[in-house]
Design a protein around this motif. Structure first.
Motif, PDB file in Angstrom:
ATOM      1  N   UNK A   9       0.829  -1.207   0.000  1.00  0.00           N
ATOM      2  CA  UNK A   9       0.000   0.000   0.000  1.00  0.00           C
ATOM      3  C   UNK A   9       0.865   1.258   0.000  1.00  0.00           C
ATOM      4  N   UNK A  10       0.263   2.373  -0.317  1.00  0.00           N
ATOM      5  CA  UNK A  10       0.989   3.640  -0.459  1.00  0.00           C
ATOM      6  C   UNK A  10       1.385   4.270   0.871  1.00  0.00           C
ATOM      7  N   UNK A  11       1.047   3.690   1.999  1.00  0.00           N
ATOM      8  CA  UNK A  11       1.349   4.285   3.303  1.00  0.00           C
ATOM      9  C   UNK A  11       2.787   4.008   3.722  1.00  0.00           C
ATOM     10  N   UNK A  12       3.742   4.596   3.011  1.00  0.00           N
ATOM     11  CA  UNK A  12       5.161   4.451   3.335  1.00  0.00           C
ATOM     12  C   UNK A  12       5.793   5.831   3.363  1.00  0.00           C
ATOM     13  N   UNK A  13       6.847   6.007   4.182  1.00  0.00           N
ATOM     14  CA  UNK A  13       7.452   7.331   4.325  1.00  0.00           C
ATOM     15  C   UNK A  13       8.175   7.826   3.075  1.00  0.00           C
ATOM     16  N   UNK A  14       8.512   6.914   2.146  1.00  0.00           N
ATOM     17  CA  UNK A  14       9.210   7.323   0.923  1.00  0.00           C
ATOM     18  C   UNK A  14       8.890   6.326  -0.188  1.00  0.00           C
ATOM     19  N   UNK A  20      10.549  -1.150  -1.679  1.00  0.00           N
ATOM     20  CA  UNK A  20      11.228  -2.170  -0.880  1.00  0.00           C
ATOM     21  C   UNK A  20      10.207  -3.131  -0.270  1.00  0.00           C
ATOM     22  N   UNK A  21       9.111  -2.598   0.254  1.00  0.00           N
ATOM     23  CA  UNK A  21       8.067  -3.447   0.838  1.00  0.00           C
ATOM     24  C   UNK A  21       7.448  -4.355  -0.218  1.00  0.00           C
ATOM     25  N   UNK A  22       7.228  -3.839  -1.418  1.00  0.00           N
ATOM     26  CA  UNK A  22       6.664  -4.654  -2.497  1.00  0.00           C
ATOM     27  C   UNK A  22       7.642  -5.747  -2.924  1.00  0.00           C
ATOM     28  N   UNK A  23       8.947  -5.419  -2.976  1.00  0.00           N
ATOM     29  CA  UNK A  23       9.954  -6.420  -3.331  1.00  0.00           C
ATOM     30  C   UNK A  23      10.011  -7.515  -2.270  1.00  0.00           C
ATOM     31  N   UNK A  24       9.970  -7.153  -1.013  1.00  0.00           N
ATOM     32  CA  UNK A  24       9.984  -8.154   0.060  1.00  0.00           C
ATOM     33  C   UNK A  24       8.773  -9.079  -0.042  1.00  0.00           C
ATOM     34  N   UNK A  25       7.622  -8.519  -0.386  1.00  0.00           N
ATOM     35  CA  UNK A  25       6.413  -9.337  -0.547  1.00  0.00           C
ATOM     36  C   UNK A  25       6.565 -10.292  -1.726  1.00  0.00           C
ATOM     37  N   UNK A  26       7.115  -9.815  -2.839  1.00  0.00           N
ATOM     38  CA  UNK A  26       7.319 -10.679  -4.007  1.00  0.00           C
ATOM     39  C   UNK A  26       8.290 -11.818  -3.668  1.00  0.00           C
ATOM     40  N   UNK A  27       9.364 -11.508  -2.964  1.00  0.00           N
ATOM     41  CA  UNK A  27      10.319 -12.552  -2.580  1.00  0.00           C
ATOM     42  C   UNK A  27       9.682 -13.553  -1.619  1.00  0.00           C
ATOM     43  N   UNK A  28       8.850 -13.080  -0.710  1.00  0.00           N
ATOM     44  CA  UNK A  28       8.147 -13.975   0.211  1.00  0.00           C
ATOM     45  C   UNK A  28       7.231 -14.921  -0.565  1.00  0.00           C
ATOM     46  N   UNK A  58      -1.027   5.058  -5.433  1.00  0.00           N
ATOM     47  CA  UNK A  58      -2.033   4.316  -4.677  1.00  0.00           C
ATOM     48  C   UNK A  58      -1.478   2.986  -4.169  1.00  0.00           C
ATOM     49  N   UNK A  59      -0.540   2.414  -4.956  1.00  0.00           N
ATOM     50  CA  UNK A  59       0.016   1.112  -4.595  1.00  0.00           C
ATOM     51  C   UNK A  59       1.366   0.951  -5.299  1.00  0.00           C
TER      52      UNK A  59
END
Length: 73
Positions: A9-14, A20-28, A58-59
């Protein structure tokens, strides 16, 4: 390995934190496919954007796609 899509989701400080969060999810998700081994993958970063002035993300997203091995590996 099938294509894997990670989203955050778009709720990240940068923007970098969102990607980075999306990449971690893809690797998981890739780890859960049950196909252990080494893979050469292409990493595609993308975003869902709401067009306004200024535009708003948005995402965040990442797609991992298997590629042929790099010669010499």
């Amino acid at each position: 390995m099938a294509d894997v899509h990670g989203r955050a989701p778009a709720q990240h400080p940068s923007h970098s934190a969102g990607f980075d969060a999306a990449l971690q999810e893809a690797l998981r998700l890739a780890s859960g496919l049950g196909d252990p081994g080494n893979y050469t993958v292409a990493v595609e970063f993308w975003a869902e954007v709401k067009v306004t002035n200024p535009g708003q993300i948005q995402q965040y997203g990442v797609t991992l796609s298997q590629r042929a091995a790099v010669p010499g590996d």
